[in-house]
Design a protein around this motif. Structure first.
Motif, PDB file in Angstrom:
ATOM      1  N   GLU A 202      -4.540   5.424  -5.351  1.00  0.00           N
ATOM      2  CA  GLU A 202      -4.203   4.001  -5.393  1.00  0.00           C
ATOM      3  C   GLU A 202      -2.833   3.772  -6.025  1.00  0.00           C
ATOM      4  N   LYS A 203      -2.584   4.427  -7.153  1.00  0.00           N
ATOM      5  CA  LYS A 203      -1.288   4.280  -7.817  1.00  0.00           C
ATOM      6  C   LYS A 203      -0.159   4.851  -6.975  1.00  0.00           C
ATOM      7  N   ALA A 204      -0.490   5.819  -6.134  1.00  0.00           N
ATOM      8  CA  ALA A 204       0.538   6.493  -5.345  1.00  0.00           C
ATOM      9  C   ALA A 204       1.082   5.616  -4.220  1.00  0.00           C
ATOM     10  N   PHE A 205       0.281   4.637  -3.738  1.00  0.00           N
ATOM     11  CA  PHE A 205       0.712   3.896  -2.553  1.00  0.00           C
ATOM     12  C   PHE A 205       0.617   2.377  -2.676  1.00  0.00           C
ATOM     13  N   TRP A 206      -0.075   1.852  -3.697  1.00  0.00           N
ATOM     14  CA  TRP A 206      -0.253   0.405  -3.793  1.00  0.00           C
ATOM     15  C   TRP A 206       0.666  -0.162  -4.862  1.00  0.00           C
ATOM     16  N   GLY A 207       1.904  -0.403  -4.476  1.00  0.00           N
ATOM     17  CA  GLY A 207       2.900  -0.972  -5.365  1.00  0.00           C
ATOM     18  C   GLY A 207       4.170  -1.253  -4.592  1.00  0.00           C
ATOM     19  N   VAL A 208       5.058  -2.012  -5.176  1.00  0.00           N
ATOM     20  CA  VAL A 208       6.281  -2.437  -4.491  1.00  0.00           C
ATOM     21  C   VAL A 208       7.069  -1.242  -3.963  1.00  0.00           C
ATOM     22  N   ASP A 209       7.448  -0.327  -4.843  1.00  0.00           N
ATOM     23  CA  ASP A 209       8.263   0.810  -4.430  1.00  0.00           C
ATOM     24  C   ASP A 209       7.431   1.886  -3.749  1.00  0.00           C
ATOM     25  N   GLU A 210       6.198   2.096  -4.233  1.00  0.00           N
ATOM     26  CA  GLU A 210       5.336   3.115  -3.644  1.00  0.00           C
ATOM     27  C   GLU A 210       5.065   2.821  -2.167  1.00  0.00           C
ATOM     28  N   ASP A 211       4.786   1.574  -1.885  1.00  0.00           N
ATOM     29  CA  ASP A 211       4.514   1.126  -0.521  1.00  0.00           C
ATOM     30  C   ASP A 211       5.735   1.327   0.374  1.00  0.00           C
ATOM     31  N   ALA A 212       6.896   0.897  -0.097  1.00  0.00           N
ATOM     32  CA  ALA A 212       8.107   1.003   0.709  1.00  0.00           C
ATOM     33  C   ALA A 212       8.446   2.455   1.015  1.00  0.00           C
ATOM     34  N   HIS A 213       8.262   3.329   0.043  1.00  0.00           N
ATOM     35  CA  HIS A 213       8.581   4.739   0.280  1.00  0.00           C
ATOM     36  C   HIS A 213       7.587   5.380   1.241  1.00  0.00           C
ATOM     37  N   ALA A 214       6.332   4.933   1.227  1.00  0.00           N
ATOM     38  CA  ALA A 214       5.376   5.437   2.213  1.00  0.00           C
ATOM     39  C   ALA A 214       5.832   5.063   3.625  1.00  0.00           C
ATOM     40  N   PHE A 215       6.281   3.823   3.803  1.00  0.00           N
ATOM     41  CA  PHE A 215       6.791   3.398   5.103  1.00  0.00           C
ATOM     42  C   PHE A 215       8.062   4.159   5.466  1.00  0.00           C
ATOM     43  N   GLU A 216       8.906   4.395   4.480  1.00  0.00           N
ATOM     44  CA  GLU A 216      10.133   5.153   4.744  1.00  0.00           C
ATOM     45  C   GLU A 216       9.805   6.543   5.271  1.00  0.00           C
ATOM     46  N   ARG A 217       8.873   7.233   4.612  1.00  0.00           N
ATOM     47  CA  ARG A 217       8.521   8.590   5.041  1.00  0.00           C
ATOM     48  C   ARG A 217       7.841   8.566   6.407  1.00  0.00           C
ATOM     49  N   PHE A 218       7.051   7.524   6.650  1.00  0.00           N
ATOM     50  CA  PHE A 218       6.436   7.383   7.974  1.00  0.00           C
ATOM     51  C   PHE A 218       7.513   7.268   9.047  1.00  0.00           C
ATOM     52  N   ILE A 219       8.483   6.391   8.826  1.00  0.00           N
ATOM     53  CA  ILE A 219       9.522   6.172   9.832  1.00  0.00           C
ATOM     54  C   ILE A 219      10.299   7.448  10.094  1.00  0.00           C
ATOM     55  N   ARG A 220      10.644   8.175   9.069  1.00  0.00           N
ATOM     56  CA  ARG A 220      11.366   9.434   9.267  1.00  0.00           C
ATOM     57  C   ARG A 220      10.523  10.413  10.091  1.00  0.00           C
ATOM     58  N   ARG A 221       9.245  10.504   9.801  1.00  0.00           N
ATOM     59  CA  ARG A 221       8.374  11.402  10.559  1.00  0.00           C
ATOM     60  C   ARG A 221       8.234  10.938  12.014  1.00  0.00           C
TER      61      ARG A 221
END
Length: 542
Positions: A202-221
């Protein structure tokens, strides 16, 4: 989308929106592909389902567009270093040097992100634009944009009234954006068919920066998997998807964007008209919401004198809001009684709210209080996401609205639509639960960027615009949106910390609609034309 007041110090933007099988584009398994089996929940929490590949045709502007649809998942790590150890299948690379954890719950946190991608058949993938779309919340799936705006199918709902119960109509989307761009609809971690795993997930993905970086890594992949690195690229976020877009755009270092489309935007939550209650002394939110109050009162004929046209009236209100009204609010307790009375009388002219009520509220009316009070004499609550909607009060004696009539009016249609469409058309998710949102999930708590403070991601967007001065922004919204008032979005754009010449990179489109402008078919048609024109004008990154 609407802001969820249950989130700490943040108003969550939950997207709400709907469809019928008649006239729907015909989807079938690709002839040269193995017929996809309906995916079922994986045997282990960290395994990934197979992609489902189908094809279909959507008619836009009288032209039939054949496309390939991919419903699948990409797994991302919680950090860049961890993410680099994962292959496109989400498993550790053979040469990673890492040993898998004995138990999935002890493994480093990962997010298996679901997406539905649509690729126009026969198009040059190298030059064809690709647009990444997502809703907000934070904590909302992207079923609203997927089934209501630019996908190949859309759900039909009656504008401004509560939709009748099932069966709902899912039809060919005459306004799909596939005529100008390939489309990728993304469900945020923990929503839709997306899932989070591992230690402290939960802490890894549910937050302002955590969420954005998950999307960033998704887009790169995604760009790697589909060989789209050289395609023109666009971000399209609605509601909380707009602050996500700001942070995401800055996080996408060395990835220039041709355009960023912000629908129903809010970048600084100090500007939310529901925030001053817990953030006293920051009064500008009241001034920025005043034009929306005025538009709503105009629509429901609650004004003492009804102007003939909306937009000239709003121009007058906007001038007053940032002038006399804001000046009076800034005086606080030093505001003379005579001036307070004069301002209350003017606000009455612009909102229809009683002068005595305005005096009692100290000239400061929250969004929830406005929704409850505008039509109080009739016992009706006015919508928040779209103030054109109204419904009976839950409690006639409540101080603020206790629900959102617009949300209630269309949510069932969209929830039904996404569940049927995913399984019957995209052939994905059989026996899975599609989660419209993460609200109420154990451990769901959104990590703010600043301890005990609000959220302001205007510097993130400004950073991207300065890093690439050719990136263009389209700001769009509705006059009847009380969740993210239109004037607040304009105000933020004009206060971005960017050189004056870069203001020319920002364009504005506003409509007589609410938060989800696409629930009105006529406005969806115009919105399609505006976004299509924006992409055509910027895909060459001139």
């Amino acid at each position: 989308m609407m802001l969820n007041p249950s989130l700490p110090k943040i108003v969550a933007l939950v997207l709400l929106s709907g469809f019928s099988l008649a006239c729907a584009p015909q989807l079938r398994a690709l002839d040269n592909e193995k017929k996809p089996e309906k995916a079922s929940e994986p045997a282990t929490a960290v395994s990934s389902p197979s992609d489902s590949i189908t094809e279909g045709t959507v008619t836009v502007g009288g032209q039939a567009i054949a496309y390939k649809a991919v419903a699948g998942t990409l797994t991302v790590g919680a950090t860049n270093s961890q993410d680099a150890l994962l292959g496109l299948d989400g498993k550790l690379l053979p040469d990673s040097g890492e040993k898998p954890a004995d138990k999935p719950e002890d493994a480093p946190a990962t997010a298996r992100i679901f997406y539905a991608a649509y690729f126009k058949k026969g198009a040059d993938a190298g030059s064809r634009p690709v647009t990444f779309l997502y809703n907000g919340g934070p904590g909302s799936s992207t079923m609203w944009l997927h089934m209501g705006s630019f996908g190949p199918r859309r759900v039909i709902t009656q504008d401004t009234v509560h939709e009748a119960a099932a069966p709902y109509k899912i039809v060919n989307n005459d306004y799909s954006l596939l005529d100008v761009s390939d489309l990728v609809f993304i469900d945020a971690p923990g929503t839709g068919f997306s899932r989070v795993f591992g230690k402290d997930k939960e802490k890894a993905f549910w937050g302002v920066d955590e969420d954005a970086h998950a999307f960033e890594r998704f887009i790169r992949r995604f760009l790697t998997k589909y060989d789209r690195w050289n395609s023109p690229k666009y971000l399209f976020g609605e509601s909380y998807g707009t602050p996500r877009s700001a942070v995401l755009s800055a996080a996408l270092q060395n990835v220039d964007l041709n355009g960023i489309i912000l629908l129903s935007a809010i970048l600084s939550f100090d500007n939310s008209v529901d925030e001053p209650k817990v953030n006293p002394g920051v009064d500008q939110a009241y001034a920025l919401a005043l034009p929306t109050y005025a538009a709503s009162a105009w629509y429901h004929h609650k004004l003492p004198t009804q102007p003939a046209a909306l937009e000239p009236f709003l121009a007058e209100v906007e001038t007053y809001a940032l002038g006399e009204y804001m000046s009076a609010l800034l005086q606080g307790s030093e505001l003379p009684d005579a001036r307070k009375q004069a301002v209350a009388e003017k606000l009455h002219e612009y909102t229809g709210l009683p002068v005595a009520y305005l005096i009692k509220s100290n000239l400061r009316v929250s969004g929830g209080a406005f929704s409850k009070t505008l039509d109080d004499t009739e016992g009706m609550t006015t919508g928040r996401l779209d103030t054109r909607y109204q419904g009976p009060d839950y409690d006639p004696l409540s101080e603020e609205a206790q629900y959102d009539p617009q949300s209630n009016a269309i949510s069932s249609a969209y929830t039904t639509a996404i569940n049927q469409y995913m399984r019957e058309d995209l052939k994905f998710g059989d026996n899975w639960t599609y989660k419209p949102s993460t609200y109420g999930e154990p451990g769901f708590h959104w990590q703010m960027r600043y301890a005990e403070g609000g959220q302001n991601v205007m510097p993130d967007l400004a950073k991207k615009l300065k890093a690439n001065p050719k990136t263009k922004v389209l700001l769009a919204g509705g006059y009847y949106d009380l969740a993210t008032p239109f004037f607040e979005g304009m105000y933020e754009m004009h206060h971005l910390p960017i050189p004056q010449n870069l203001q020319a990179n920002i364009s504005y489109k506003y409509y007589q609609a609410g938060h989800m402008i696409y629930v009105n078919e006529g406005i969806l048609k115009q919105f399609h034309e505006d976004v299509a024109a924006f992409i055509k004008a910027t895909e060459a990154a001139k």
